[in-house]
Design an enzyme around this catalytic site. Structure first.
Site, PDB file in Angstrom:
ATOM      1  N   LEU A  74       0.802  -1.223   0.000  1.00 45.63           N
ATOM      2  CA  LEU A  74       0.000   0.000   0.000  1.00 45.63           C
ATOM      3  C   LEU A  74       0.838   1.277   0.000  1.00 45.63           C
ATOM      4  O   LEU A  74       0.313   2.374   0.209  1.00 45.63           O
ATOM      5  CB  LEU A  74      -0.966  -0.017   1.192  1.00 45.63           C
ATOM      6  N   CYS A  75       2.133   1.157  -0.267  1.00 43.15           N
ATOM      7  CA  CYS A  75       2.999   2.335  -0.367  1.00 43.15           C
ATOM      8  C   CYS A  75       2.819   3.005  -1.728  1.00 43.15           C
ATOM      9  O   CYS A  75       2.610   2.340  -2.740  1.00 43.15           O
ATOM     10  CB  CYS A  75       4.464   1.949  -0.206  1.00 43.15           C
ATOM     11  N   HIS A  76       2.944   4.323  -1.728  1.00 38.09           N
ATOM     12  CA  HIS A  76       2.887   5.090  -2.970  1.00 38.09           C
ATOM     13  C   HIS A  76       4.248   5.074  -3.662  1.00 38.09           C
ATOM     14  O   HIS A  76       5.282   4.995  -2.997  1.00 38.09           O
ATOM     15  CB  HIS A  76       2.516   6.547  -2.673  1.00 38.09           C
ATOM     16  N   MET A 112       8.664   4.418   5.278  1.00 40.52           N
ATOM     17  CA  MET A 112       8.778   3.034   4.814  1.00 40.52           C
ATOM     18  C   MET A 112       9.994   2.857   3.912  1.00 40.52           C
ATOM     19  O   MET A 112      10.655   1.811   3.940  1.00 40.52           O
ATOM     20  CB  MET A 112       7.509   2.585   4.096  1.00 40.52           C
ATOM     21  N   GLU A 113      10.305   3.872   3.133  1.00 41.74           N
ATOM     22  CA  GLU A 113      11.478   3.807   2.260  1.00 41.74           C
ATOM     23  C   GLU A 113      12.761   3.742   3.095  1.00 41.74           C
ATOM     24  O   GLU A 113      13.665   2.946   2.800  1.00 41.74           O
ATOM     25  CB  GLU A 113      11.493   5.006   1.311  1.00 41.74           C
ATOM     26  N   ASP A 127      24.386 -11.282   3.861  1.00 41.05           N
ATOM     27  CA  ASP A 127      24.638 -12.105   2.672  1.00 41.05           C
ATOM     28  C   ASP A 127      26.115 -12.152   2.319  1.00 41.05           C
ATOM     29  O   ASP A 127      26.645 -13.216   1.997  1.00 41.05           O
ATOM     30  CB  ASP A 127      23.836 -11.559   1.487  1.00 41.05           C
TER      31      ASP A 127
END
Length: 158
Positions: A74-76, A112-113, A127
């Protein structure tokens, strides 16, 4: 304040930002990875077999920031104007901290980014070093601060 990602029927929706003002927004997120001494020294000395751990992790974090809308449903999609990722080493605890700063001029924030960027940077450290330590622990991923937008400024209290 209610949950913004649900409509009156309880369905998941993307928040409508049509009427929101365009403002400068910034978010900073951080997180840590605890490693063994062998990994810590290899990263510190630049001797990890896979190469420049911080260089690769930085690029991975930047790439992840730009893909956040593809990962979090739901992120833009945002016109990111700046991404910076820094690393700090803590020899006493054998930890590496990543800090991701994201800026945008837009109608919605970049928390969120920033969180996606720091998470991916730390996963990339894992990793690149997992051959030396499969027991590394990623922890304390959090929003450190944000500015701009309707909700104003936020700074995490210790």
């Amino acid at each position: 304040m209610g949950l913004t990602h649900f409509d009156e029927k309880g369905n998941a929706v993307m928040v409508d930002v049509t009427d929101k003002a365009i403002t400068e927004r910034e978010a900073v997120a951080g997180g840590r990875i605890r490693v063994n001494r062998k990994v810590y020294e290899a990263v510190e000395n630049g001797t990890a077999k896979k190469g420049d751990v911080f260089g690769v992790a930085r690029v991975a974090g930047i790439m992840a920031v730009k893909q956040t809308a593809n990962l979090i449903p739901l992120c833009h999609v945002l016109p990111i104007t700046k991404v910076g990722i820094e690393f700090f080493m803590y020899p006493e605890s054998l930890e590496i901290e990543a800090v991701c700063t994201v800026k945008v001029t837009g109608k919605t924030g970049v928390e969120m980014e920033a969180l996606t960027g720091v998470s991916t940077a730390l996963l990339t450290v894992y990793d690149m070093c997992k051959a030396m330590d499969k027991g590394m622990t990623i922890r304390d991923i959090r929003l450190v601060r944000k500015s701009g937008g309707k909700s104003g400024n936020y700074e995490r209290q210790l």
